[in-house]
Write an enzyme that holds these catalytic residues in place. Sequence first.
Site, mmCIF file in Angstrom:
data_model
loop_
_atom_site.group_PDB
_atom_site.id
_atom_site.type_symbol
_atom_site.label_atom_id
_atom_site.label_comp_id
_atom_site.label_asym_id
_atom_site.label_seq_id
_atom_site.Cartn_x
_atom_site.Cartn_y
_atom_site.Cartn_z
ATOM 1 N N ARG A 14 7.708 16.146 -21.361
ATOM 2 C CA ARG A 14 7.270 17.179 -22.302
ATOM 3 C C ARG A 14 7.310 18.592 -21.697
ATOM 4 N NH1 ARG A 14 1.905 13.840 -23.788
ATOM 5 N NH2 ARG A 14 2.485 12.848 -21.818
ATOM 6 N N LYS A 347 10.150 50.978 4.232
ATOM 7 C CA LYS A 347 10.629 49.634 4.542
ATOM 8 C C LYS A 347 10.628 49.444 6.050
ATOM 9 C CE LYS A 347 14.173 48.289 5.941
ATOM 10 N NZ LYS A 347 15.414 47.884 6.548
ATOM 11 N N ALA A 376 8.784 66.776 1.601
ATOM 12 C CA ALA A 376 9.250 66.189 0.336
ATOM 13 C C ALA A 376 10.744 65.901 0.399
ATOM 14 C CB ALA A 376 8.959 67.152 -0.804
ATOM 15 N N SER A 401 11.664 69.942 3.783
ATOM 16 C CA SER A 401 12.030 69.284 2.525
ATOM 17 C C SER A 401 13.515 68.944 2.518
ATOM 18 C CB SER A 401 11.746 70.227 1.347
ATOM 19 O OG SER A 401 10.360 70.443 1.273
HETATM 20 C C1 UD1 Z 1 -2.884 9.301 -19.223
HETATM 21 C C2 UD1 Z 1 -3.821 8.188 -19.670
HETATM 22 C C3 UD1 Z 1 -4.701 8.697 -20.811
HETATM 23 C C4 UD1 Z 1 -5.487 9.892 -20.337
HETATM 24 C C5 UD1 Z 1 -4.565 10.969 -19.766
HETATM 25 C C6 UD1 Z 1 -5.391 12.015 -19.083
HETATM 26 C C7 UD1 Z 1 -2.610 6.080 -19.342
HETATM 27 C C8 UD1 Z 1 -1.865 4.984 -20.014
HETATM 28 N N1 UD1 Z 1 -3.035 7.054 -20.144
HETATM 29 O O1 UD1 Z 1 -2.051 9.621 -20.327
HETATM 30 O O2 UD1 Z 1 -5.593 7.663 -21.238
HETATM 31 O O3 UD1 Z 1 -6.261 10.411 -21.400
HETATM 32 O O4 UD1 Z 1 -3.666 10.419 -18.782
HETATM 33 O O5 UD1 Z 1 -4.615 13.095 -18.643
HETATM 34 O O6 UD1 Z 1 -2.794 6.041 -18.154
HETATM 35 N N2 UD1 Z 1 2.922 8.449 -13.779
HETATM 36 C C9 UD1 Z 1 3.483 7.728 -12.752
HETATM 37 N N3 UD1 Z 1 4.270 6.674 -13.056
HETATM 38 C C10 UD1 Z 1 4.505 6.266 -14.333
HETATM 39 C C11 UD1 Z 1 3.917 7.030 -15.378
HETATM 40 C C12 UD1 Z 1 3.117 8.110 -15.070
HETATM 41 O O7 UD1 Z 1 3.286 8.036 -11.579
HETATM 42 O O8 UD1 Z 1 5.231 5.289 -14.523
HETATM 43 C C13 UD1 Z 1 2.088 9.620 -13.433
HETATM 44 C C14 UD1 Z 1 2.591 10.913 -14.021
HETATM 45 O O9 UD1 Z 1 3.449 11.583 -13.088
HETATM 46 C C15 UD1 Z 1 1.306 11.705 -14.252
HETATM 47 C C16 UD1 Z 1 0.249 10.629 -14.467
HETATM 48 O O10 UD1 Z 1 0.814 9.415 -14.007
HETATM 49 O O11 UD1 Z 1 0.961 12.476 -13.119
HETATM 50 C C17 UD1 Z 1 -0.156 10.494 -15.935
HETATM 51 O O12 UD1 Z 1 0.987 10.175 -16.709
HETATM 52 P P1 UD1 Z 1 1.208 10.753 -18.166
HETATM 53 O O13 UD1 Z 1 2.459 10.180 -18.696
HETATM 54 O O14 UD1 Z 1 1.047 12.202 -18.188
HETATM 55 O O15 UD1 Z 1 -0.032 10.064 -18.937
HETATM 56 P P2 UD1 Z 1 -0.735 10.563 -20.273
HETATM 57 O O16 UD1 Z 1 0.113 10.201 -21.436
HETATM 58 O O17 UD1 Z 1 -1.160 11.975 -20.141
HETATM 59 CA CA CA Z 2 -0.814 13.499 -18.657
#
Ligand code: UD1
Ligand code: CA
Length: 452
Positions: A14, A347, A376, A401
């Site tokens: 996103r 500089k 100046a 100047s």
């Molecule tokens: C997640 C939570 C949600 C919560 C929200 C809070 C889950 C299923 N949902 O949703 O309940 O309200 O965070 O911010 O956990 N990541 C990995 N590997 C993966 C997927 C994600 O390392 O396979 C990491 C992402 O880089 C990120 C974090 O996990 O830093 C959260 O992932 P993201 O996809 O943003 O989860 P949300 O949909 O925000």
């Molecule tokens: Ca998130």
Amino acid sequence: MVAVAILAAGRGTRMKSSLPKVLHDLGGRSLVERVLGSLSGVAIDRCFVIVGYQSEFVRETLQSFPDLEFVEQAQQLGTGHAIQQILPHLQGYSGDLLVLNGDVPLLRAETLKNLLQTHQSHQNAATLLTAHLSQPKGYGRVFCDDQNRVEEIIEDRDCTPPQRQNQRVNAGIYCFRWADLERVLPQLQPNNDQQEYYLTDVVRDLSPVMAVDVEDFQEILGINDRKQLSAAAKILQTRLKDDWMAAGVTLIDPESITIDDTVTLEPDVVIEPQTHLRGNTTIAGGSRIGPGSLIENSQIGERVTVLYSVITDSVVQAGTSVGPYAHLRGHAQVGAECRVGNFVELKNSTLGDRTNVAHLSYLGDTTTGERVNIGAGTITANYDGVRKHKTKIGDRTKTGSNSVLVAPVTLGADVNIAAGSVVTENVPDDCLVIARARQVLKPGWRLKHSAD
Ligand code: UD1
Ligand code: CA
């Protein structure tokens, strides 16, 4: 024993970016660095960072943090799948696991300490941070029984319309008793809209699971898109400015000012509107900066004024005034009680104490003594088209100047340079230099040549 796992493998679709989400900058540091920063002062024994999308880049960014253990999640199949990757690393471990989302950068260390403390004192299987948001869209909703025990967490996209009305959201910050999590993690199923393995699903199989509300909901805001990134930057700025004002700094029109959290300000500093302080900058007491100034990686002494000016990678000592419209860069070092005025660029130059460069000058690769007056429009011609050369100017010397000092050149002490001179040779102490064509007078010239 406390181990930490930071989820940082996702791409962050996103954000619509080629950069991994957790590396996006928030007020001078990446999201994941801020998440690590929120652990400062929390006693932990091991720290895993789960990386995947552009993992090399994430590792490189975190080089300076000691003792991190990077774990690869080759395919990003969800937050539960991410935590599954540390199963082989924590076999037989009997402590707790604190899980942090790599995209929740505004947490305070105090909040994490409280979470751990609550988790341990209640001997919970899991404890998670929650908040009540007036706009809960996008967050997992947390459903509890009447004793505040968590029954399930349902992602926004998987909620029925009535479930979506629940404003209690999951922060993505959890504490697990590892032995319990280890048992249920392998059983996760991707039965949801995204067909991912959700870490949040484990709460159905664990007991007791407790939800702890954060006091300040802003701490748990997650960053999923650019709009949330800019909202977080604003929150961070407000926090930082409130702290500086509490510490004795005056901010005039704080909304229009930005300050990196790497900046240090002393009490009785005044920051005027539209001023931006960045990087490793320090400003000593009694100084007045702005309006309309940018200071980056610079050290400003006491009682300095800076007006509509840009100062980068430079040092300005006590009592000096800079601007309006000056530009100091490339390791400029200005002594005490100097004046660097209108439309002056410095500089890689060092000015001795009580030296003035008041109007329309460029000094590059120049060193001056004390009490020098640069007239100046004086320019150092420091570049011959291939290399840069140095200019040296002795104590109390005055340049007229519009003089040009063609480097390399050395002027002694107590030298006076006549206006409009082009100085190409060294000048000993105590001389007047006139290096320009003499004035020629031709009386009656107009009459002869313009008969009509
Ligand atoms: C997640 C939570 C949600 C919560 C929200 C809070 C889950 C299923 N949902 O949703 O309940 O309200 O965070 O911010 O956990 N990541 C990995 N590997 C993966 C997927 C994600 O390392 O396979 C990491 C992402 O880089 C990120 C974090 O996990 O830093 C959260 O992932 P993201 O996809 O943003 O989860 P949300 O949909 O925000
Ligand atoms: Ca998130």
